[in-house]
Write an enzyme that holds these catalytic residues in place. Structure first.
Site, PDB file in Angstrom:
ATOM      1  N   CYS A  36       0.826  -1.213   0.000  1.00 27.73           N
ATOM      2  CA  CYS A  36       0.000   0.000   0.000  1.00 27.73           C
ATOM      3  C   CYS A  36       0.861   1.265   0.000  1.00 27.73           C
ATOM      4  O   CYS A  36       1.956   1.280   0.561  1.00 27.73           O
ATOM      5  CB  CYS A  36      -0.864   0.041   1.241  1.00 27.73           C
ATOM      6  N   ARG A  47       4.876   0.344  -6.101  1.00 28.19           N
ATOM      7  CA  ARG A  47       4.848  -0.528  -4.924  1.00 28.19           C
ATOM      8  C   ARG A  47       3.884  -1.696  -5.113  1.00 28.19           C
ATOM      9  O   ARG A  47       3.979  -2.690  -4.389  1.00 28.19           O
ATOM     10  CB  ARG A  47       4.438   0.287  -3.684  1.00 28.19           C
ATOM     11  N   TRP A  79      -2.998  -2.658  -1.558  1.00 33.68           N
ATOM     12  CA  TRP A  79      -2.620  -4.014  -1.980  1.00 33.68           C
ATOM     13  C   TRP A  79      -3.333  -4.946  -1.009  1.00 33.68           C
ATOM     14  O   TRP A  79      -3.022  -4.971   0.186  1.00 33.68           O
ATOM     15  CB  TRP A  79      -1.113  -4.171  -1.894  1.00 33.68           C
ATOM     16  N   GLY A 110      -0.195  -1.921   6.149  1.00 29.29           N
ATOM     17  CA  GLY A 110       0.234  -2.862   7.185  1.00 29.29           C
ATOM     18  C   GLY A 110      -0.878  -3.832   7.537  1.00 29.29           C
ATOM     19  O   GLY A 110      -1.858  -3.969   6.797  1.00 29.29           O
ATOM     20  N   GLU A 152      17.577 -17.134  -9.602  1.00 31.51           N
ATOM     21  CA  GLU A 152      17.185 -15.745  -9.849  1.00 31.51           C
ATOM     22  C   GLU A 152      16.578 -15.610 -11.257  1.00 31.51           C
ATOM     23  O   GLU A 152      15.581 -14.909 -11.443  1.00 31.51           O
ATOM     24  CB  GLU A 152      18.416 -14.838  -9.663  1.00 31.51           C
ATOM     25  N   LYS A 188      12.795 -14.309 -12.025  1.00 28.50           N
ATOM     26  CA  LYS A 188      12.491 -13.173 -12.915  1.00 28.50           C
ATOM     27  C   LYS A 188      11.459 -13.581 -13.956  1.00 28.50           C
ATOM     28  O   LYS A 188      10.496 -12.857 -14.207  1.00 28.50           O
ATOM     29  CB  LYS A 188      13.747 -12.669 -13.635  1.00 28.50           C
ATOM     30  N   GLU A 241       7.967 -14.152 -12.399  1.00 25.77           N
ATOM     31  CA  GLU A 241       7.396 -12.919 -11.862  1.00 25.77           C
ATOM     32  C   GLU A 241       6.715 -12.060 -12.920  1.00 25.77           C
ATOM     33  O   GLU A 241       5.627 -11.543 -12.700  1.00 25.77           O
ATOM     34  CB  GLU A 241       8.552 -12.093 -11.282  1.00 25.77           C
ATOM     35  N   HIS A 270      17.771 -36.750 -10.303  1.00 25.02           N
ATOM     36  CA  HIS A 270      17.107 -37.220  -9.080  1.00 25.02           C
ATOM     37  C   HIS A 270      15.607 -36.896  -9.104  1.00 25.02           C
ATOM     38  O   HIS A 270      14.955 -36.956  -8.062  1.00 25.02           O
ATOM     39  CB  HIS A 270      17.775 -36.605  -7.850  1.00 25.02           C
ATOM     40  N   LYS A 292       6.077  -4.174  -4.591  1.00 27.75           N
ATOM     41  CA  LYS A 292       7.513  -3.903  -4.612  1.00 27.75           C
ATOM     42  C   LYS A 292       8.129  -4.083  -3.227  1.00 27.75           C
ATOM     43  O   LYS A 292       9.144  -4.729  -3.069  1.00 27.75           O
ATOM     44  CB  LYS A 292       7.758  -2.474  -5.116  1.00 27.75           C
TER      45      LYS A 292
HETATM   46  O1  M6R Z   1      13.313  -5.159  -0.555  1.00 34.11           O
HETATM   47  P1  M6R Z   1      13.802  -6.578  -0.381  1.00 34.11           P
HETATM   48  O2  M6R Z   1      15.082  -6.837  -1.079  1.00 34.11           O
HETATM   49  O3  M6R Z   1      13.861  -6.992   1.058  1.00 34.11           O
HETATM   50  O4  M6R Z   1      12.693  -7.469  -1.091  1.00 34.11           O
HETATM   51  C1  M6R Z   1      12.751  -8.867  -1.024  1.00 34.11           C
HETATM   52  C2  M6R Z   1      11.812  -9.486  -2.034  1.00 34.11           C
HETATM   53  O5  M6R Z   1      10.496  -9.111  -1.777  1.00 34.11           O
HETATM   54  C3  M6R Z   1      12.169  -9.077  -3.474  1.00 34.11           C
HETATM   55  O6  M6R Z   1      13.491  -9.372  -3.784  1.00 34.11           O
HETATM   56  C4  M6R Z   1      11.246  -9.793  -4.474  1.00 34.11           C
HETATM   57  O7  M6R Z   1      11.516 -11.162  -4.467  1.00 34.11           O
HETATM   58  C5  M6R Z   1      11.420  -9.197  -5.855  1.00 34.11           C
HETATM   59  N1  M6R Z   1      10.125  -8.920  -6.422  1.00 34.11           N
HETATM   60  C6  M6R Z   1      12.122 -10.097  -6.799  1.00 34.11           C
HETATM   61  O8  M6R Z   1      12.226  -9.558  -8.076  1.00 34.11           O
END
Ligand code: M6R
Length: 615
Positions: free
Chosen positions: A2, A27, A73, A101, A488, A492, A495, A511, A610
């Site tokens: 939010c 965000r 959110w 929150g 990673e 990506k 996501e 395995h 975000k």
């Molecule tokens: O702000 P942070 O690095 O603590 O955030 C952690 C994760 O929420 C963040 O890396 C998330 O996985 C991303 N969307 C990945 O691209």
């Protein structure tokens, strides 16, 4: 998560609130709303984007000099107009509340408030706050006092902004476990979830601390801290001049923030490494004045992080073990905080976070301290974040604001910072010779140029992306320190393109996951020229023998060549221990271009936020 914006000014604040919301869109949100007093307390809410809220505002000629606005959110209650903020409560006066929150005791409070006669019109935990304030306004006519009484009863994490119909010349805000700052302007005063929202009206910011409650008027403000409920007291907070530039939060010539952030990596890596690039040796001072003393007594490392930051930690484990000879545990913060791990007093806790506001990472750090871990270091991209305030030592990555939900430049700058940490610890432990140190500094100095060269593989990636866009699943393989890079890459892709992607350590394939491989399953492999290449080649044969289509990222002069069913993109050079940083770039580009093909919302993928400020 939010986003909150509040404003009290001498002029119409609606454009300021809408622009603030627009800047907080990154965000992540699923509804938006605004409230102000104009012939009574009024609000507009929509499940559309901020632009649609703007259209509603225009249609209704919505104007006022005090207002609060919000992007939601969804956590409690579906994304719908009735659950969108601001939430109202009516008593002797009408109050409006926006909130970021989770109120953990909302059910108990809801029951109590229902018994007291309040009717709930939404499924949110936020509405509880609005009614609680109204209840407390029966005891005191002063909104500030009523908010103070109310927050004393809230459990959980929150940032809130509140205004009332009877005295619209002020807003009251409170912070506990979710980010909130004040902006001090020439024509008014403001509040927001982050500084970028307020840059059009001011650069002067006060970062509220846990337990702060503030009253904002057009001509001033006051802050009290109520963390210790027995001694609520007025406090002074430093005013910071923000160094953020508008350019840092604007797209410029790019189509998406993610694209911009991928291409910024050579520059932000150079910024992050600035202090060592002109040096001949590395110093513990990079991490804070106490670092040398703390590092000398460090016998192991515990890394806590989430998502992409967790992957950075996994790469660092390989470095810390092999270069510094230090045992290293890397823990997903949301898991660590609910286990019964055994603390080691001489372990250094390293919390990694782009935002520095991730609720799980903050809670895991607090838990580690409570278990007896004595020393902690934050690797973080936001200087004013909660995380940076909660550790003994800190290293700030200098990636600049990362707006795209998919983390890119934050990751590679975290890796650069973690390499500096590894070198520093290795040196203090007598494991880094002067020659090796000089060699590593030379390699770091070269990194921005090497990254620039890797970015040139983009046209080849676009060709691959067209094929991937037709697929529903993908496997990513890596070995050693490139296994986390495969993780990673898979994160990506899923996501932002919504293609199901999984990463495996290539040796694990036989395995189990090999059963999935057929001609419809593209397999991406990260195959740098290192000691594990021969092993990886055997794993790739296993895929090819089952008809799997291979997409392999190699280094120059690799023995792996393009052939039937094996597509190869060659990176211009091999970067030794820094290779994970270079091999990240084509995976980011692949995800980006597949998402473009699929026409998804690259910067704001569905269901994601975000900065994950709730558990
Ligand atoms: O702000 P942070 O690095 O603590 O955030 C952690 C994760 O929420 C963040 O890396 C998330 O996985 C991303 N969307 C990945 O691209």
């Amino acid at each position: 998560m939010c986003g909150i914006v509040g404003a009290v000014a001498r002029n119409n604040v609606v454009p300021i609130l809408l622009e603030g919301l627009r800047r907080l869109e990154y965000r992540g949100y699923d509804s938006a709303g605004i409230a102000l007093v104009s012939g009574g307390l009024r609000r507009l809410r929509t499940t559309g984007r901020v632009a649609e809220l703007g259209k509603l505002v225009d249609e209704q000629a919505f104007q006022g000099e005090t207002g609060i606005a919000h992007t939601r959110w969804a956590t409690h209650g579906a994304p719908s107009e009735r659950n969108a903020h601001p939430h109202f409560s009516a008593g002797a006066t009408k109050v409006a509340v926006v909130h970021n929150g989770i109120i953990e005791n909302h059910e108990v409070l809801r029951q109590r408030l229902q018994v007291a006669g309040f009717e709930f019109l939404s499924d949110t935990d936020t509405e509880v706050i609005a009614h609680l304030i109204t209840l407390n306004l029966r005891k005191t006519p002063d909104l500030f006092e009523a908010v103070l009484c109310s927050v004393a009863e809230l459990q959980g994490a929150y940032a809130i902004a509140v205004m009332e119909e009877a005295r619209p010349e002020r807003i009251v805000v409170a912070r506990n476990g979710a980010p909130l700052l004040l902006g001090l302007g020439e024509h008014g005063n403001y509040a927001a979830s982050d500084a970028s929202a307020l840059l059009p009206v001011t650069r002067y910011m006060i970062y509220l601390e846990e337990g702060d409650v503030a009253e904002l008027r057009c001509d001033g403000y006051r802050i009290v801290n109520c963390l210790d409920s027995s001694s609520t007291r007025e406090v002074m907070r430093a005013v910071h001049e923000s160094e953020l530039t508008d350019a840092a939060v604007e797209l410029g010539p790019y189509a998406h923030f993610m694209q911009k952030e991928i291409f910024e990596q050579p520059g932000v890596i150079a910024n992050t490494l600035e202090m060592v690039l002109n040096a001949h040796s590395i110093s513990p001072q990079l991490f804070g004045s106490d670092a040398e003393n703390i590092f000398k007594h460090t016998d192991s490392i515990l890394i806590l992080a989430c998502g992409t930051s967790y992957h950075a930690g996994l790469v660092a484990r390989y470095w810390l073990e092999s270069m510094a000879g230090l045992a290293c545990n890397v823990e997903i913060a949301s898991e660590y905080r609910y286990r019964d791990p055994v603390a080691s007093p001489h372990a250094l806790v390293v919390a990694i976070s782009q935002s520095g506001e991730t609720a799980d990472t903050l809670a895991a750090l607090g838990y580690a301290k409570s278990l007896g871990h004595r020393h902690s270091l934050a690797i973080c991209n936001v200087p004013e974040s909660a995380l940076v305030r909660q550790t003994d030592l800190r290293f700030l990555t200098r990636a600049g604001p990362e707006i795209g939900v998919a983390s890119t430049k934050a990751f590679t700058t975290q890796l650069a910072a973690l390499m500096l940490l590894t070198m520093t610890l290795a040196k203090l432990r007598g494991k880094l010779s002067s020659e090796h140190e000089r060699g590593m500094i030379t390699a770091l100095r070269h990194l921005p140029v090497a990254l620039q060269r890797v970015l040139q593989v983009e046209p080849q990636i676009k060709v691959w992306a067209e094929r991937f866009a037709q697929k529903r699943h993908a496997l990513f393989l890596g070995r050693g320190m490139h296994y986390p890079i495969a993780m990673e890459g898979a994160l990506k892709l899923k996501e932002i393109s919504y293609i199901h992607a999984e990463a495996y350590a290539a040796g694990e394939l036989k395995h189990g996951p090999l059963a999935l491989v057929d001609e419809d399953m593209p397999v991406v492999a990260i195959a740098p020229n290192n000691a594990l290449l021969e092993k990886l080649k055997s794993n790739l044969q296993e895929v090819r023998a089952r008809g799997g289509e291979l997409y392999v990222f190699v280094d120059a002069d690799s023995p792996i060549q393009q052939s039937e069913g094996i597509h190869v993109i060659s990176l211009p050079e091999h970067a030794g221990l820094l290779s994970p940083i270079l091999h990240t770039i084509p995976l980011q580009l692949l995800a980006y271009h597949v998402a473009l093909q699929k026409n998804t919302d690259v910067d704001k993928p569905r269901n994601l936020a975000k900065s994950v400020t709730v558990e």
